[in-house]
Design a protein around this motif. Structure first.
Motif: not given
Length: 287
Positions: A26, A29, A35, A229, A233, A284
């Protein structure tokens, strides 16, 4: 009640491993929007390096863990510099294809060096602690404690250091970070290095409780993606909470429902939670 507490302990153990792997995933990302499907391969390489350092070089468990963390961090940085960085202006699908390419390359390299047969790594903590009828393996206790220490250390690093502040700034506003002169290349390399360290440490912690094999990263990375998820994210708290939710669901569901369906439970839980909260449990952002 004792049986329930036993499964809760097992869930904490699984959740700690999943959380550490998902945390590195994470971070990458949330900051770089990559990813990284190769993250599971880094986890697998970390386990093999620790096994090699202990079995063939004769060093102890802690030296093996430190050596694995350093080597995997270097591999992760090389992946960022040689593969992902040149693709920073390419269409997003190119990052995904490149990550799968790295995954296949690392698995092929491990096959060539160590072969395809699973091996078992020794631990200096083979004992079992009986706490009121709850049997806790010393290695599992180490996993839970180490995960808590690493998460705390990472949180302090991100919140209390200048380098950590630049990482958070990149995660919150990439354009603004560029405008104030933050070195994006340095942040990218640091982020990949941290993700590699987390993957290697998680693998070294969990390897004595499972088999070390070239495909050991497959199921772990799938669950790590489910976790990020589920948690949101790019969310650090989401990775930790999501890891614990999946770990608990697997342990409790595997015992009370069927061990054959424990891997399915994670994905079923993902569908249920996202149907109620599509954005994940946390907003996020690396905070």
């Amino acid at each position: 009640m004792t049986i329930f507490l036993q499964q809760v302990f097992n869930g904490l153990t699984l959740g700690s491993v999943y959380g550490l792997v998902a945390l590195g995933l994470t971070l990458v990302y949330g900051i770089l929007h990559i990813p990284n499907f190769a993250h599971g391969a880094l986890y697998m390489v970390g386990a093999f390096i620790s096994f090699y350092v202990m079995q063939d070089l004769g060093f102890n468990y802690w030296v093996a863990m430190a050596g694995s963390a350093v080597i995997v961090a270097v591999i992760a940085i090389l992946c960022e510099r040689l593969v992902f960085h040149p693709l920073r202006h390419a269409p997003p699908i190119h990052d995904k294809i490149a990550a799968i390419g790295i995954l296949l390359f690392l698995e092929a390299a491990v096959h060539a060096i160590w072969g395809s047969q699973p091996v078992r790594m020794q631990t200096p903590f083979p004992g079992v602690v009986n706490l009121g009828g709850v049997f806790m393996r010393e290695q599992a206790i180490l996993i839970i404690v180490a995960a808590a220490v690493l998460v705390t250390a990472l949180t302090i690093f991100l919140r209390k250091t200048m380098v950590g502040a630049t990482i958070i700034a990149m995660a919150q506003n990439r354009e603004g970070a560029f405008l104030v002169g933050i070195d994006a290349n340095r942040v990218a390399m640091m982020t990949f290095a941290i993700s590699g360290i987390l993957a290697a440490v998680a693998a070294t912690l969990f390897a004595p409780m499972t088999l070390v094999s070239p495909v050991m990263g497959h199921i772990v990375i799938m669950k790590a993606f489910v976790i990020i998820i589920l948690g949101g994210m790019g969310s650090i708290p989401g990775a930790i909470v999501g890891g614990m939710i999946i770990g608990m669901a697997e342990a409790l569901g595997g015992f009370y429902v069927s061990d054959s369906y424990k891997d399915v439970i994670a994905f079923t839980l993902l569908v249920i939670i996202l149907s109620v909260r599509p954005q994940g449990l946390f907003a996020k952002g690396a905070h």
